[in-house]
Design an enzyme around this catalytic site. Structure first.
Site, PDB file in Angstrom:
ATOM      1  N   GLY A 174      -5.968  23.772 -29.369  1.00 15.81           N
ATOM      2  CA  GLY A 174      -6.270  24.389 -30.652  1.00 15.81           C
ATOM      3  C   GLY A 174      -7.498  23.759 -31.282  1.00 15.81           C
ATOM      4  CG  ASP A 179      -0.484  15.092 -25.752  1.00 15.41           C
ATOM      5  OD1 ASP A 179       0.513  15.229 -25.038  1.00 15.41           O
ATOM      6  OD2 ASP A 179      -0.694  15.811 -26.757  1.00 15.41           O
ATOM      7  CB  THR A 205      -4.407  16.468 -32.564  1.00 14.65           C
ATOM      8  OG1 THR A 205      -3.288  17.013 -33.259  1.00 14.65           O
ATOM      9  CG2 THR A 205      -4.280  14.960 -32.551  1.00 14.65           C
ATOM     10  CB  ILE A 206      -5.359  19.115 -37.584  1.00 13.32           C
ATOM     11  CG1 ILE A 206      -4.316  20.118 -37.089  1.00 13.32           C
ATOM     12  CG2 ILE A 206      -6.768  19.646 -37.381  1.00 13.32           C
ATOM     13  CD1 ILE A 206      -4.374  21.454 -37.823  1.00 13.32           C
ATOM     14  CG  ASP A 207      -0.383  18.385 -35.471  1.00 10.67           C
ATOM     15  OD1 ASP A 207      -0.701  19.034 -36.489  1.00 10.67           O
ATOM     16  OD2 ASP A 207       0.105  18.917 -34.454  1.00 10.67           O
ATOM     17  CG  MET A 240      -1.281  24.520 -38.334  1.00 14.15           C
ATOM     18  SD  MET A 240      -2.738  24.669 -37.275  1.00 14.15           S
ATOM     19  CE  MET A 240      -2.677  26.425 -36.917  1.00 14.15           C
ATOM     20  NE  ARG A 250       3.850  23.147 -31.152  1.00 14.98           N
ATOM     21  CZ  ARG A 250       4.156  24.438 -31.109  1.00 14.98           C
ATOM     22  NH1 ARG A 250       5.424  24.804 -31.058  1.00 14.98           N
ATOM     23  NH2 ARG A 250       3.206  25.342 -31.117  1.00 14.98           N
ATOM     24  CD  GLU A 296       2.839  24.637 -37.333  1.00 11.30           C
ATOM     25  OE1 GLU A 296       2.633  25.843 -37.593  1.00 11.30           O
ATOM     26  OE2 GLU A 296       2.169  24.005 -36.491  1.00 11.30           O
ATOM     27  CG  PHE A 317      -8.705  27.471 -45.270  1.00 12.31           C
ATOM     28  CD1 PHE A 317      -9.660  28.345 -45.778  1.00 12.31           C
ATOM     29  CD2 PHE A 317      -8.600  26.214 -45.843  1.00 12.31           C
ATOM     30  CE1 PHE A 317     -10.493  27.966 -46.816  1.00 12.31           C
ATOM     31  CE2 PHE A 317      -9.424  25.827 -46.893  1.00 12.31           C
ATOM     32  CZ  PHE A 317     -10.378  26.708 -47.377  1.00 12.31           C
TER      33      PHE A 317
END
Length: 404
Positions: free
Chosen positions: A13, A122, A150-152, A195, A197, A267, A325
């Protein structure tokens, strides 16, 4: 180590670092040795499997700095898992009698690549390590230097992933507009789905930035413009236990007093409960090529809206998602500094022939280095006991109870 040809690849992503990281790598190679050829595979591993790449020419080298001003990825992404042969065959990327890993490795050999830079999470980076191992077994040395995207912010053992700081800022920017809807109807419930997960870092960091932004604003309480109405009233993360009934009681009191409630939702929160409910009803839970549940098909935001709407007596419910966004934004100043440090070290490691993923190693005093691929893993959980988070939760009046 002699480096003649370098390949770049972005995958998975989007995150607000890809374009800048590509630009940073091009700039650094051009500064150190402009004779090194640079190619860029199009759309990640999709382009590697199909042999689709572009050559970074003199014009691209001269204007690489422009890439720092854009989000997305100029060389394209895709979700391609080289070990999911069934999916690759269905997509026409490999034939039934082909080994995807072998095909990709042989393409790198054919293209004369000495160094592969993978910019991804990863899965992206460990897959690159598998390619390097395969080629080494077949007498072809390939140096693989990855950058963590990763934005996470959930890559083990890396302290800060590229793009996450920017994404948190954009979560706040998005909320500043969406929460403006809170008086579009009496007894308004707004759920801001963010976002994340498996990891709630982005929802937590975005909520914090928005909450802190509110403190810098002026208010006119006599006419109804109040910080309390604009504030975050609940934050739900995968790492937190969620007491629906208890939270409904707390939030109803807020609704009764001020006429609106704003929930910031990761999310991944409540997903096990949603899946259990769907499967009990005989509904198929769809998954992507990596085996991840397709969250857009189960709509966590709508599920939480259903849980709370009646209990809070909401007259109108609005669910808004900030993911696209946030993830396609251009890198902010903090991320640009981080990208610069990582891309410079990535090129240094390439010339030394040192493979690994560049990052600040949490298990080695946060030292910036090339971390060995076997140590890289996804799914790092957000630590909900951190002081900045517990302080935030105390200010909004919500208990912090870690999930079991």
């Amino acid at each position: 180590m002699s480096v003649r040809r370098v390949a770049l690849l972005t995958a998975g992503g989007f995150a607000p670092c890809l374009s800048s990281a590509v630009g940073g790598l091009i700039e650094r190679y051009t500064e150190i040795d402009p004779t090194v050829e640079i190619i860029a595979y199009q759309n990640g591993y999709h382009g590697l499997l199909t042999g689709n790449y572009v050559v970074v020419d003199e014009d691209a080298r001269a204007r690489a700095a422009v890439l720092h001003r854009y989000g997305g990825s100029p060389i394209g992404n895709s979700r391609v898992k080289l070990t999911n042969k069934k999916n690759l065959v269905e997509r026409g990327l490999v034939a039934e009698d082909e080994n995807p890993l072998e095909k990709a490795a042989e393409q790198l050999r054919k293209d004369g690549v000495d160094v592969l830079h993978t910019i991804g999470g990863d899965d992206t980076n460990t897959t690159a390590a598998d390619l390097a191992a395969y080629l080494e077994e077949h007498d072809y040395h390939l140096t693989v230097v990855g950058l963590p995207k990763t934005i996470d912010n959930d890559v083990v053992p890396i302290r800060q992933s590229l793009g996450a700081w920017t994404a948190a800022e954009e979560v706040s920017n998005y909320a500043q507009h969406v929460i403006g809807e809170h008086r579009s109807n009496p007894r308004m419930l707004i759920i801001h789905e963010i976002m994340g997960r498996h990891c709630g870092w982005l929802a937590a960091a975005g909520s914090r930035r928005y909450h802190e932004w509110l403190k810098t604003q002026e208010w006119v309480p006599s006419i109804g413009l109040t910080k309390e109405r604009w504030d975050v009233h609940a934050v739900f993360l995968p790492e937190l236990a969620i007491d629906i009934e208890g939270e409904a009681k707390r939030l109803k009191a807020i609704m009764d007093e001020q006429g609106n409630v704003n929930i910031f939702l990761s999310e991944g929160a409540g997903v096990p409960e949603i899946i259990k409910e769907m499967e009990a009803a005989g509904v198929e839970v769809k998954r992507d090529p990596f085996g991840h549940v397709q969250l857009d098909t189960i709509n966590p935001g709508q599920w939480f809206a259903k849980q709370f709407a009646a209990k809070l007596g909401a007259e109108k419910v609005m669910v808004q998602k900030s993911g696209y966004f946030s993830r396609a934004a251009h890198a902010n100043a903090d991320d640009l500094r981080l990208i610069k440090s990582m891309t410079d070290l990535a090129v240094e490691c390439a010339f030394k022939g040192e493979s690994g993923v560049i990052g600040h190693d949490e298990e080695d005093g946060d030292r910036l280095k090339a971390i060995a691929f076997p140590r890289i893993a996804g799914g790092k959980h957000f630590d909900v006991t951190q002081k900045w988070f517990t302080d935030l939760m105390a200010e909004i009046g919500q208990d912090v109870v870690p999930a079991k």
